[in-house]
Design a protein around this motif. Sequence first.
Motif, PDB file in Angstrom:
ATOM      1  N   LEU A  80       0.825  -1.213   0.000  1.00  0.00           N
ATOM      2  CA  LEU A  80       0.000   0.000   0.000  1.00  0.00           C
ATOM      3  C   LEU A  80       0.854   1.255   0.000  1.00  0.00           C
ATOM      4  O   LEU A  80       0.592   2.205  -0.746  1.00  0.00           O
ATOM      5  N   VAL A  81       1.877   1.271   0.821  1.00  0.00           N
ATOM      6  CA  VAL A  81       2.763   2.439   0.888  1.00  0.00           C
ATOM      7  C   VAL A  81       3.416   2.697  -0.472  1.00  0.00           C
ATOM      8  O   VAL A  81       3.484   3.840  -0.946  1.00  0.00           O
ATOM      9  N   LEU A  82       3.876   1.637  -1.113  1.00  0.00           N
ATOM     10  CA  LEU A  82       4.529   1.783  -2.419  1.00  0.00           C
ATOM     11  C   LEU A  82       3.562   2.297  -3.480  1.00  0.00           C
ATOM     12  O   LEU A  82       3.878   3.209  -4.247  1.00  0.00           O
ATOM     13  N   VAL A  83       2.365   1.701  -3.536  1.00  0.00           N
ATOM     14  CA  VAL A  83       1.397   2.086  -4.567  1.00  0.00           C
ATOM     15  C   VAL A  83       0.843   3.486  -4.316  1.00  0.00           C
ATOM     16  O   VAL A  83       0.717   4.296  -5.244  1.00  0.00           O
ATOM     17  N   CYS A  84       0.497   3.790  -3.063  1.00  0.00           N
ATOM     18  CA  CYS A  84      -0.041   5.107  -2.748  1.00  0.00           C
ATOM     19  C   CYS A  84       0.997   6.205  -2.943  1.00  0.00           C
ATOM     20  O   CYS A  84       0.664   7.350  -3.280  1.00  0.00           O
ATOM     21  N   GLY A  85       2.262   5.852  -2.774  1.00  0.00           N
ATOM     22  CA  GLY A  85       3.299   6.854  -2.908  1.00  0.00           C
ATOM     23  C   GLY A  85       3.814   7.040  -4.325  1.00  0.00           C
ATOM     24  O   GLY A  85       4.258   8.141  -4.691  1.00  0.00           O
ATOM     25  N   GLN A  86       3.735   5.972  -5.165  1.00  0.00           N
ATOM     26  CA  GLN A  86       4.389   6.046  -6.469  1.00  0.00           C
ATOM     27  C   GLN A  86       3.466   5.863  -7.669  1.00  0.00           C
ATOM     28  O   GLN A  86       3.731   6.411  -8.737  1.00  0.00           O
ATOM     29  N   VAL A  87       2.412   5.074  -7.525  1.00  0.00           N
ATOM     30  CA  VAL A  87       1.582   4.726  -8.689  1.00  0.00           C
ATOM     31  C   VAL A  87       0.309   5.558  -8.775  1.00  0.00           C
ATOM     32  O   VAL A  87      -0.051   6.053  -9.850  1.00  0.00           O
ATOM     33  N   LEU A  88      -0.388   5.740  -7.645  1.00  0.00           N
ATOM     34  CA  LEU A  88      -1.687   6.415  -7.670  1.00  0.00           C
ATOM     35  C   LEU A  88      -1.634   7.944  -7.841  1.00  0.00           C
ATOM     36  O   LEU A  88      -2.516   8.506  -8.493  1.00  0.00           O
ATOM     37  N   PRO A  89      -0.651   8.653  -7.282  1.00  0.00           N
ATOM     38  CA  PRO A  89      -0.669  10.117  -7.428  1.00  0.00           C
ATOM     39  C   PRO A  89      -0.748  10.617  -8.868  1.00  0.00           C
ATOM     40  O   PRO A  89      -1.585  11.477  -9.170  1.00  0.00           O
ATOM     41  N   PRO A  90       0.056  10.103  -9.816  1.00  0.00           N
ATOM     42  CA  PRO A  90      -0.078  10.601 -11.196  1.00  0.00           C
ATOM     43  C   PRO A  90      -1.435  10.269 -11.830  1.00  0.00           C
ATOM     44  O   PRO A  90      -1.883  10.973 -12.729  1.00  0.00           O
ATOM     45  N   LEU A  91      -2.067   9.180 -11.364  1.00  0.00           N
ATOM     46  CA  LEU A  91      -3.366   8.789 -11.915  1.00  0.00           C
ATOM     47  C   LEU A  91      -4.481   9.699 -11.416  1.00  0.00           C
ATOM     48  O   LEU A  91      -5.429   9.990 -12.155  1.00  0.00           O
ATOM     49  N   LEU A  92      -4.371  10.160 -10.170  1.00  0.00           N
ATOM     50  CA  LEU A  92      -5.479  10.876  -9.529  1.00  0.00           C
ATOM     51  C   LEU A  92      -5.248  12.378  -9.406  1.00  0.00           C
ATOM     52  O   LEU A  92      -6.170  13.103  -9.019  1.00  0.00           O
ATOM     53  N   GLN A  93      -4.080  12.869  -9.727  1.00  0.00           N
ATOM     54  CA  GLN A  93      -3.802  14.283  -9.494  1.00  0.00           C
ATOM     55  C   GLN A  93      -4.594  15.186 -10.436  1.00  0.00           C
ATOM     56  O   GLN A  93      -4.767  14.906 -11.621  1.00  0.00           O
ATOM     57  N   ALA A  94      -5.117  16.282  -9.849  1.00  0.00           N
ATOM     58  CA  ALA A  94      -5.816  17.336 -10.599  1.00  0.00           C
ATOM     59  C   ALA A  94      -6.944  16.793 -11.480  1.00  0.00           C
ATOM     60  O   ALA A  94      -7.154  17.254 -12.598  1.00  0.00           O
ATOM     61  N   LYS A  95      -7.681  15.808 -10.977  1.00  0.00           N
ATOM     62  CA  LYS A  95      -8.763  15.212 -11.760  1.00  0.00           C
ATOM     63  C   LYS A  95     -10.149  15.594 -11.236  1.00  0.00           C
ATOM     64  O   LYS A  95     -11.130  15.484 -11.982  1.00  0.00           O
TER      65      LYS A  95
END
Length: 434
Positions: free
Chosen positions: A359-374
């Motif tokens: 969870l720490v890895l995915v929330c820190g590295q994978v999800l932010p670019p997917l969800l940012q400014a949406k």
Amino acid sequence: MMEPRLRPEAAALHPGWPALLLWVSGLSYSVSSPASPSPSLVPRVRTSYNFGRTFLGLDKCNACIGTSICKKFFKEEIRFDNWLASHLGLSPDDLPSYPVNYSDDFKTWRPVEISRLVSKHQNEISDGRICASAAAPKTCSIERVLRKTGRFQKWLQAKRLTPDLVQGLPSPLLRCPSQRLLDRVVRRYAEVADAGSIFMDHFTDRDKLRLLYTLAVNAHPILLQIFPGAEGWPLPKYLGSCGRFLVSTSTSPLQEFYGAPADQAADLAYQLLGVLESLRSNDLNYFFYFTHVDVDMFGIFNNGHLFIRDASALGVIDRQEGSQAASRAGENKDIFSCLVSGCQTELPSCDTIPEKQSLVLVCGQVLPPLLQAKFPSPVQEEIDAELARCGEATRPDPEVFQAASRLKDILRPLRTCDPRFAYRYPDCKYNDKF
């Protein structure tokens, strides 16, 4: 007949060329003339294939390329949409995967993906290490060298795959394997006849070398076999592997969806959090964790369903039986420990893996670019805050789990119910569960 499809990144390389190019470009072969008409109108042309080290990686190791997918290809039981002329001039060396079309009957086609298990650079390093380990010339017989190793001699005598036989192998899958997990590997290994037994009596010498080599190079094909998508695991279907490549059902990388609309981004993020939850808690009582993540490890089928595209960084801890830690791994290092990584590479003890790690890895590295400014305010701020909490490694496990749960609660109503999400449509129209 279904027309084969070519994905955008392939078409961009050479417009107008069919997807088969990306498969055959790694092979050296010749035919009598170019083929452009419909395959049903083209006479069968006897082809001559030379599987080179560049693509398959083991042209001098029959034990490692003699799998079912190779046999089908050599016998022309797998037929592609077109036979092409030689001198294609396409270098595939830097591409990790290739979209192609696959058929068993020359009538029905489906898109599949051919992925490298190791890069060309790693191939060259691996081959050099194998030859050097036996003080052999630069172009030695890989199979002959591997057969003479002490580890393989133990495998030849073994009736059952036990933890001591895989000690020192670099895969996270084998860092601290239980006997239950290893029995599952043998029982479900698809490249032998009469699979189903936990004993290796039906394995030939080459079967054992093939399994050992695959486990040493990249355990991704093994994970697809022992935890199949047909049983609900978030992995694509295994179609076969050969040498250093894998054939599996086709997916689009998650990175291609970083510019997706808000409802689609919310749906993918929600699915990914659900996948991590299932890896942490499942009926078989295995705890799966990622040693590292990147966006290419996750993919999406054409029905919108998200899966793990690359499981090579996935470790497994058996909560039911307990794991036998590789405490003497350093004493068991050999050439199989060093095929794709430095011989000094050490994995952390399984006892030190926190449940929050993936969870720490995915929330820190994978999800932010997917969800940012949406999303509109204040929803975006709520999402960003929970992502930050979820991706903070210093937080206790329960706080990370709570942040992930709150994030799912925020994302759930942001998803829409329409045909783009075929994996849950039209069920989502009638049941809130979807």
